[in-house]
Design a protein around this motif. Structure first.
Motif, PDB file in Angstrom:
ATOM      1  N   ASP A  91       0.816  -1.226   0.000  1.00 42.48           N
ATOM      2  CA  ASP A  91       0.000   0.000   0.000  1.00 42.48           C
ATOM      3  C   ASP A  91       0.843   1.267   0.000  1.00 42.48           C
ATOM      4  OD1 ASP A  91      -2.339  -1.575   0.114  1.00 42.48           O
ATOM      5  OD2 ASP A  91      -2.156  -1.721   2.298  1.00 42.48           O
ATOM      6  N   ASN A  92       2.094   1.162  -0.494  1.00 37.31           N
ATOM      7  CA  ASN A  92       2.951   2.338  -0.582  1.00 37.31           C
ATOM      8  C   ASN A  92       3.659   2.306  -1.937  1.00 37.31           C
ATOM      9  OD1 ASN A  92       4.921   4.343  -0.364  1.00 37.31           O
ATOM     10  ND2 ASN A  92       5.176   4.013   1.839  1.00 37.31           N
ATOM     11  N   ARG A 115       7.336   3.623  -2.149  1.00 40.48           N
ATOM     12  CA  ARG A 115       8.349   2.713  -1.592  1.00 40.48           C
ATOM     13  C   ARG A 115       8.517   1.494  -2.489  1.00 40.48           C
ATOM     14  NH1 ARG A 115      10.885   3.354   2.713  1.00 40.48           N
ATOM     15  NH2 ARG A 115      12.101   1.726   3.738  1.00 40.48           N
TER      16      ARG A 115
END
Length: 281
Positions: free
Chosen positions: A115-116, A119
Motif C-alpha cells: 500500500d505504498n 516505496r
C-alpha cells in the motif's frame, strides 16, 4: 547465506581489493547456518526458491523475488531446505564509512512496500540494480570493474537516501562488549561441538557465573546454550546428509548427537521432514 560451511560465529568477510565488497550468485542445494553475525550489511535477493531466516529472534521466509537487508552486527541464521538461487551481497562497514561518514548512526531498512507505491518503486529500482550487478559479475565483460563499481555506488546512494534511518546508539560500546563475549563463546562451541560441553565449562570461557551465563546467552541468542549446541551439531549433520552416503548412525556419532530421540524431534522441528526424505530429494 555463506557459500560454504563456515564457523557459526563472528564471520570475517573476505573481499577482493578491486571492489571492496563480497557479491556472488549462490546456488545452494540445501544448508543450515545457526546464529552468526558480521561487521557488514548483508543483502539477500532470492532469484529462485526460498530461504528461512531468523533475525534477532524474528522469523522470516524469503520467497522468489523478495529481498531482505540485515544490518551489521545483527545476529541471524539462515536455513535452505531445498535447492535455490539467490544474490548475496555483503558490504563491510569499513568500506561504507569511507563514503558515508555518519553510517554508525544509521540503520538500514528496506521495509514493507504494501500500500505504498512510492516505496515499492524504490525497492523495484533497488532490485533492478542488484540484477544488473549480477549480470556484470556473471558475464565479466571488458571493462567489468567500471560497470560493477558504478552499480556498487548506485546501491550505496540508494541505501543512504531511500532506506536509512538515523538512530542514537548510546549503548554501542556495551553492545560491542557483549558481541565480543558471545564471539568467544560461539568460537569455542564451534571448535568443540562434537564432544559434551557443560554449562560450567562454557561459563568459564565467558568469565561468567553459570547462572548469569545462562541468562546472558538466552537474552542475546534467543535460545539456551544447550539448544544452540544441538543446532550447531544439526547444521553439520544436515550438511553430511546431503553431501555424503554415510549412515545416519555414523553421522550422528561423528557430530556427537547421541540422543537419537531428541535428534529426530529437533530435526523435524527445523526441516519438517525426516533425514531419509532429505536424502531422497
Amino acid at each position: 547465506m555463506p557459500e560454504q560451511q563456515k564457523n557459526h560465529i563472528y564471520e570475517i568477510i573476505q573481499v577482493p581489493e578491486s571492489t571492496g565488497v563480497r557479491f556472488f550468485t549462490d546456488h545452494d542445494t540445501g544448508s543450515y547456518y545457526p546464529n552468526h553475525w558480521h561487521d557488514a550489511i548483508e543483502i539477500i535477493y532470492m532469484i529462485k526458491g526460498e530461504v528461512h531466516l531468523t533475525v534477532e529472534s524474528a522469523s522470516y521466509t524469503l520467497h522468489q523475488g523478495q529481498c531482505l537487508l540485515i544490518n551489521s552486527c545483527v545476529i541471524h541464521s539462515t536455513k535452505y531446505t531445498s535447492p535455490n538461487i539467490g544474490i548475496v551481497f555483503q558490504i563491510p562497514m569499513d568500506f561504507i564509512k569511507m563514503y558515508i561518514p555518519d553510517v554508525a548512526q544509521l540503520q538500514f531498512f528496506l521495509g514493507d512496500p504494501s500500500d505504498n507505491p512510492i516505496r515499492q518503486t524504490k525497492i523495484d529500482r533497488f532490485k533492478e540494480t542488484l540484477t544488473q550487478m549480477q549480470v556484470a559479475d556473471d558475464i565479466r565483460p571488458e571493462g567489468y570493474l567500471l560497470r560493477f563499481n558504478s552499480l556498487l555506488f548506485e546501491v550505496l546512494f540508494q541505501l543512504y537516501h531511500n532506506f536509512s534511518v538515523k538512530v542514537f546508539r548510546t549503548n554501542l560500546n556495551h553492545k560491542t562488549k557483549d558481541l565480543n563475549r558471545l564471539n568467544s563463546i560461539l568460537s569455542y562451541t564451534n571448535k568443540n561441538y562434537n564432544r559434551p560441553i557443560s554449562i560450567d565449562e562454557i561459563s568459564q570461557i565467558a568469565f561468567l557465573e553459570s547462572g548469569y551465563f545462562c541468562r546472558f546467552f538466552k537474552k542475546h541468542m534467543g535460545l539456551t546454550f544447550l539448544e544452540y549446541l544441538n543446532e550447531v551439531r544439526l547444521s553439520h549433520i544436515y550438511q553430511d546428509l546431503i553431501t555424503t552416503t554415510d549412515t545416519l548412525q555414523d553421522i550422528l556419532e561423528r557430530h556427537s548427537f547421541t540422543n537419537y530421540k531428541l535428534f529426530r524431534r529437533v530435526f523435524f522441528e527445523h526441516f519438517h521432514t525426516t533425514p531419509s526424505q532429505i536424502r531422497k530429494r
